[in-house]
Write an enzyme that holds these catalytic residues in place. Structure first.
Site, mmCIF file in Angstrom:
data_model
loop_
_atom_site.group_PDB
_atom_site.id
_atom_site.type_symbol
_atom_site.label_atom_id
_atom_site.label_comp_id
_atom_site.label_asym_id
_atom_site.label_seq_id
_atom_site.Cartn_x
_atom_site.Cartn_y
_atom_site.Cartn_z
ATOM 1 N N ARG A 168 25.008 5.133 104.653
ATOM 2 C CA ARG A 168 25.512 3.798 104.981
ATOM 3 C C ARG A 168 25.229 3.536 106.460
ATOM 4 N NH1 ARG A 168 31.223 2.053 106.827
ATOM 5 N NH2 ARG A 168 30.778 -0.161 107.048
ATOM 6 N N GLU A 198 34.362 5.091 105.028
ATOM 7 C CA GLU A 198 34.522 5.826 106.291
ATOM 8 C C GLU A 198 35.789 6.655 106.219
ATOM 9 O OE1 GLU A 198 34.515 3.647 110.025
ATOM 10 O OE2 GLU A 198 32.877 2.374 109.326
ATOM 11 N N GLU A 241 35.173 -3.899 108.272
ATOM 12 C CA GLU A 241 36.456 -3.969 108.970
ATOM 13 C C GLU A 241 36.632 -5.294 109.710
ATOM 14 O OE1 GLU A 241 37.274 -0.569 111.394
ATOM 15 O OE2 GLU A 241 37.199 0.801 109.704
ATOM 16 N N HIS A 274 28.525 -5.268 111.310
ATOM 17 C CA HIS A 274 29.417 -4.252 111.854
ATOM 18 C C HIS A 274 29.685 -4.623 113.321
ATOM 19 C CE1 HIS A 274 30.767 0.151 111.197
ATOM 20 N NE2 HIS A 274 31.258 -0.206 112.372
ATOM 21 N N TYR A 311 41.614 5.966 108.255
ATOM 22 C CA TYR A 311 41.846 6.998 109.266
ATOM 23 C C TYR A 311 43.322 7.379 109.351
ATOM 24 C CZ TYR A 311 37.037 6.076 110.584
ATOM 25 O OH TYR A 311 35.675 5.949 110.544
HETATM 26 C C1 FCB Z 1 35.961 2.405 112.432
HETATM 27 C C2 FCB Z 1 34.656 1.688 112.740
HETATM 28 C C3 FCB Z 1 33.546 2.613 113.190
HETATM 29 C C4 FCB Z 1 34.089 3.665 114.126
HETATM 30 C C5 FCB Z 1 35.210 4.414 113.469
HETATM 31 C C6 FCB Z 1 35.762 5.568 114.283
HETATM 32 O O1 FCB Z 1 37.023 1.557 112.667
HETATM 33 O O2 FCB Z 1 34.206 0.971 111.604
HETATM 34 O O3 FCB Z 1 32.526 1.854 113.781
HETATM 35 O O4 FCB Z 1 34.513 3.055 115.289
HETATM 36 O O5 FCB Z 1 36.265 3.507 113.218
#
Ligand code: FCB
Length: 476
Positions: A109, A381, A198, A153, A323
């Site tokens: 990706r 991610e 995002e 992005h 995250y």
């Molecule tokens: C996400 C983003 C990516 C990177 C990671 C750590 O929020 O999509 O570009 O910054 O975090």
């Protein structure tokens, strides 16, 4: 303290709605997975983004992006660096593709830099920019790696920002034009598309908090940044569908459970309101053709009749970037009444100070299943940073392996509870330029020597390689 555009009156309205809904945290509790085996068709991949890795900002007719403008002021970036070099991937893309293939990862990706394709934001596409992505896609395909292209992005052409950026409805139309150019040039070889990455982060950090490009600190800019991104996404999906046969099109969101700081009821109300903007403000328009009340209020008169028919498009999958959870509190000192709160005392933290909580990933996946029509899901991610600093990368990164293992357990648990999770992309391939944190934050499973560009796999690379080969998740 964070300003989001909830006036006292709006906050009262949202609070009433939240209270009426009972404010009860919903969902199934996460259980340890019964099996540690992923199925053979589970997609293993890695993710990057153009501005963070490509460098070569002046190459082949690329136009300026809002990040070029933003990082021109070194004070905005933690180590005063900028995106001029990234990981030099504009030149080293074949080496990157080889690293991916060598790790048994079958999916890559990456994002396409909008200013390489439409340097002035409007008008004819730049053939040389598109050629680069053709080469990148081919380098992946030749190695048995499927390319997944993200269209936006966060690197908006500066020319569009100069015309108002996301405050201007026209930007949504330009996103659709750009998607059309990408479809025409790459649709014969790229079949997987993600339109927005995002959008909530871009809207809030870029337009209200000002830590990201375009660096606005204007609560009134939030409505346009939410709605025009959603509208542009709908129009772009229509373009891709019309032009690319066999396309698989999705969206990627920063989905984070919004939790109250502590157990004060007013914080629960604040977190419910924030959730309706951060998560609901992007999930609902594409999947339900509606906005939650607080998002609709922020958008106000920018929402025109028929818009929600455009934002609601059939998607083949939803990409989940996860995250950590977000903690929220009522903050009467903020004009918005909402502030970011702290995670519970003593909870494990990553290098960002964010709580490490894989149950938040489980909760998010189950919420999509239960409340959003059980879409096909990919983790687009997930990963963690080395401890911040200017020092060298941690090559023996056991902490990263532990983080990934815990989150993959959550994925297995969610699959066992019925969520349709079909793949996982590790963020990120190589240590890269982490936006306002510059190079002080390192998310790669491969380290990079900034002086030479030389890449060195970390322990997590070998771990991912084994996992992608067998699909068997080891125990701690
Ligand atoms: C996400 C983003 C990516 C990177 C990671 C750590 O929020 O999509 O570009 O910054 O975090």
């Amino acid at each position: 303290m964070t300003d989001i555009p909830l006036t006292r009156r709006r906050f009262a309205a949202v609070s009433a709605a939240a209270l009426a809904a009972g404010c009860s945290p919903k969902g199934t509790a996460m259980k340890a997975p019964a099996s540690r085996q992923f199925p053979p068709d589970f997609a293993w991949g890695t993710a990057t983004s153009a501005y963070q890795i490509e460098g070569a900002r002046d190459a082949d007719g690329r136009g300026k992006s809002i990040w070029d403008t933003f990082d021109a002021d070194p004070a905005r970036i933690r180590d005063r660096s900028n995106g001029a070099i990234g990981c030099d991937s504009y030149r080293r893309y074949a080496e990157d593709a080889q690293l991916i293939a060598d790790a048994n990862l079958k999916h890559y990706r990456f994002s396409i830099a909008w200013p390489r394709v439409v340097p002035d934001g409007a008008g004819a596409p730049n053939a040389k920019g598109l050629d680069y992505y053709r080469r990148l896609a081919d380098a992946s395909l030749e190695r048995g790696v499927t390319p997944w292209a993200t269209l936006f992005h966060w690197d908006l052409p500066q020319a569009l920002q100069d015309r108002g950026g996301w405050a201007n409805r026209e930007t949504a139309l330009r996103l659709a034009d750009y998607a059309g150019h990408v479809a025409d040039a790459l649709g014969d070889r790229v079949k997987h598309f993600i339109v927005l990455n995002e959008a909530a982060v871009h809207a809030v950090l870029g337009h209200v908090i000002g830590d990201h490009a375009p660096g606005l600190k204007d609560a009134a800019a939030l409505g346009g940044a939410i709605h025009h991104q959603n509208l542009g996404q709908g129009l772009a999906i229509q373009q891709l569908r019309a032009k690319v046969s066999g396309a698989r099109i999705g969206t990627t969101m920063a989905l984070q459970p919004c939790r109250p700081e502590g157990d004060a009821p007013q914080n629960l109300i604040a977190s419910t309101a924030f959730d309706a903007l951060w998560n609901g403000g992007f999930l609902d328009p594409v999947l339900k053709g509606a906005y939650p009340k607080p998002a609709e209020e922020a958008i106000g008169s920018l929402l025109l009749p028929g818009d929600l028919d455009i934002t609601k498009q059939p998607v083949d999958f939803v990409g989940v970037n996860y995250y950590s959870p977000i903690y929220v509190k009522l903050d009467l000192n903020s004009p918005a009444r909402i502030g970011f709160g702290r995670p519970p005392k003593g909870s494990p933290r990553d290098a960002f100070g964010r709580e490490i909580d894989p149950s938040g990933l489980f909760e998010t996946l189950m919420r999509l299943k239960t409340d959003y029509g059980d879409p096909l899901l990919y983790i687009t991610e997930n990963g963690c940073s080395d401890p911040f600093g200017d020092g060298p990368a941690v090559i023996d990164d056991g902490f990263r392996i532990a983080y990934l293992r815990q989150h993959l357990e959550a994925v297995l648990s969610a699959r066992e509870a019925g969520a349709r999770v079909a793949g996982y992309f590790h963020w990120s391939l190589v240590d890269n330029w982490e936006w306002a944190l510059g190079y002080t934050s390192k998310f790669g499973c491969v380290a990079m020597d900034r002086a030479t560009g030389v890449r060195t796999p970390k322990a997590s690379y070998a771990w991912l390689k084994q996992l992608a080969l067998t699909g068997a998740l080891d125990a701690a």
